[in-house]
Enzyme design. Structure first.
Site, mmCIF file in Angstrom:
data_model
loop_
_atom_site.group_PDB
_atom_site.id
_atom_site.type_symbol
_atom_site.label_atom_id
_atom_site.label_comp_id
_atom_site.label_asym_id
_atom_site.label_seq_id
_atom_site.Cartn_x
_atom_site.Cartn_y
_atom_site.Cartn_z
ATOM 1 N N ASN A 9 -5.529 -7.402 0.184
ATOM 2 C CA ASN A 9 -4.191 -7.300 -0.388
ATOM 3 C C ASN A 9 -3.222 -7.087 0.771
ATOM 4 O O ASN A 9 -3.149 -5.999 1.343
ATOM 5 C CB ASN A 9 -4.124 -6.125 -1.371
ATOM 6 C CG ASN A 9 -2.712 -5.892 -1.897
ATOM 7 O OD1 ASN A 9 -1.857 -6.768 -1.819
ATOM 8 N ND2 ASN A 9 -2.470 -4.703 -2.426
ATOM 9 N N LYS A 11 -0.082 -6.946 0.771
ATOM 10 C CA LYS A 11 1.144 -6.228 0.405
ATOM 11 C C LYS A 11 2.364 -6.975 0.965
ATOM 12 O O LYS A 11 2.353 -8.204 1.030
ATOM 13 C CB LYS A 11 1.056 -4.770 0.850
ATOM 14 C CG LYS A 11 -0.209 -4.076 0.314
ATOM 15 C CD LYS A 11 -0.224 -2.595 0.517
ATOM 16 C CE LYS A 11 -1.502 -2.006 -0.046
ATOM 17 N NZ LYS A 11 -1.506 -0.537 0.040
ATOM 18 N N HIS A 95 -1.387 -2.543 -9.646
ATOM 19 C CA HIS A 95 -1.591 -1.810 -8.394
ATOM 20 C C HIS A 95 -0.777 -0.519 -8.440
ATOM 21 O O HIS A 95 0.303 -0.464 -9.017
ATOM 22 C CB HIS A 95 -1.163 -2.672 -7.203
ATOM 23 C CG HIS A 95 -1.577 -2.107 -5.885
ATOM 24 N ND1 HIS A 95 -0.883 -1.086 -5.271
ATOM 25 C CD2 HIS A 95 -2.631 -2.398 -5.070
ATOM 26 C CE1 HIS A 95 -1.483 -0.779 -4.129
ATOM 27 N NE2 HIS A 95 -2.538 -1.558 -3.991
ATOM 28 N N GLU A 97 1.077 0.902 -6.438
ATOM 29 C CA GLU A 97 2.449 0.785 -5.934
ATOM 30 C C GLU A 97 3.365 0.140 -6.972
ATOM 31 O O GLU A 97 4.557 0.470 -7.055
ATOM 32 C CB GLU A 97 2.449 0.007 -4.616
ATOM 33 C CG GLU A 97 1.797 0.802 -3.491
ATOM 34 C CD GLU A 97 1.229 -0.050 -2.377
ATOM 35 O OE1 GLU A 97 0.598 0.541 -1.483
ATOM 36 O OE2 GLU A 97 1.389 -1.289 -2.393
ATOM 37 N N GLU A 167 -8.605 2.732 -7.357
ATOM 38 C CA GLU A 167 -7.761 3.169 -6.256
ATOM 39 C C GLU A 167 -7.491 4.665 -6.375
ATOM 40 O O GLU A 167 -6.662 5.063 -7.197
ATOM 41 C CB GLU A 167 -6.393 2.504 -6.309
ATOM 42 C CG GLU A 167 -6.302 1.018 -6.306
ATOM 43 C CD GLU A 167 -4.823 0.625 -6.350
ATOM 44 O OE1 GLU A 167 -4.324 0.207 -5.304
ATOM 45 O OE2 GLU A 167 -4.187 0.775 -7.406
ATOM 46 N N GLY A 173 -3.246 4.557 2.396
ATOM 47 C CA GLY A 173 -2.259 4.663 3.460
ATOM 48 C C GLY A 173 -2.022 6.079 3.957
ATOM 49 O O GLY A 173 -1.054 6.333 4.668
ATOM 50 N N SER A 212 -8.596 2.683 1.122
ATOM 51 C CA SER A 212 -8.727 2.700 2.587
ATOM 52 C C SER A 212 -10.157 2.426 3.061
ATOM 53 O O SER A 212 -10.718 3.171 3.864
ATOM 54 C CB SER A 212 -8.233 4.041 3.156
ATOM 55 O OG SER A 212 -6.859 4.220 2.894
#
Length: 250
Positions: A9, A11, A95, A97, A167, A173, A212
């Site tokens: 991904n 992003k 996702h 985000e 996730e 991150g 991650s």
């Protein structure tokens, strides 16, 4: 046996030049990837370039999001037919985000999954908890709620046509990573919840780890019985790191 899937991904990263270099590097190393299916999910504006570069290769590609609507007055949205026109196989939905920064609800995500599935795309449904939710001990109830929105809308059989990515939002991150044992625990919960409704769907369902994953921890994570690959963020922007994760799936 479930075939591992490693999906990058990207992003909101990349340029025409960097994407060409990245994909040239990934393609050059694919001979060492013996088991895993490999895919990249690019910013929508770069999908034509990705299609051109990956056509005929063993690497699939997809969108990072998709609209639940087929067409119409939805400025800035990307429909399933648009993704299909550029050869996409996958579409990420829900996702963390998108949920956090764009206020996407569980119901909205479920509708996006349904639209992608109906169009013949393979939706990657993202679920997971924040650090606050983990510390409160409600990880399972959060993940169950996110899954149930889809199951209530489409039925458990819809999961046979998709992928789930777990996730842990607190590990994206931040430099933090769930231990293989922590990740396996939630993956097992996800599979068990599906199995309670349909054992056959649960057995075939690929569940990816999306917190991650890196070359250094990929093998240990993917070795767990319910972890079937990874949804890769930062490491997907480096050909060597991404290939290291793909070969770990061997």
């Amino acid at each position: 046996m479930r075939r591992p899937l490693v999906a990058g991904n990207w992003k909101m990263n990349g340029s025409l030049e960097s994407i060409k270099s990245l994909l040239d590097g990934v393609k050059a190393g694919m001979s060492d990837v013996k088991q895993a299916e490999v895919a990249v999910c690019a910013p929508a504006i770069y999908l034509p370039a990705v299609q051109q570069q990956l056509q005929g290769s063993d690497i699939a590609w997809g969108g990072q999001d998709v609209s639940a609507e087929a067409s119409g007055a939805y400025t800035g949205e990307i429909s399933t037919s648009m993704l299909k026109e550029f050869g996409c196989k996958y579409a990420i939905v829900g996702h963390s985000e998108r949920r956090a920064y764009h206020a996407e609800s569980d119901d909205t995500v479920a509708r996006k999954y349904a639209a992608a599935r109906a169009a013949g795309l393979i939706p990657i449904l993202c679920v997971g908890e924040t650090l606050e939710e983990r510390e409160k001990g409600i990880t399972e109830s959060v993940v169950a709620r996110q899954m149930d929105a889809l199951i209530n809308l489409e039925g458990v059989a819809a999961l046979a046509d998709g992928v789930i990515a777990y996730e842990p939002v607190w590990a994206i991150g931040t430099g933090m990573t769930a231990s293989p044992e922590q990740a396996q625990e939630v993956h097992a919960f996800i599979r068990g919840r599906v199995a309670a409704l349909d054992a056959g769907v649960a057995e075939g369902l690929r569940i990816l780890y999306g917190g991650s994953m890196k070359p250094g921890n990929a093998q240990e994570l993917i070795a767990k019985p319910d972890i079937d690959g990874g949804l890769i963020g930062g490491a997907a922007l480096d050909a060597g790191d991404f290939l290291g994760i793909c070969t770990a799936a061997n």
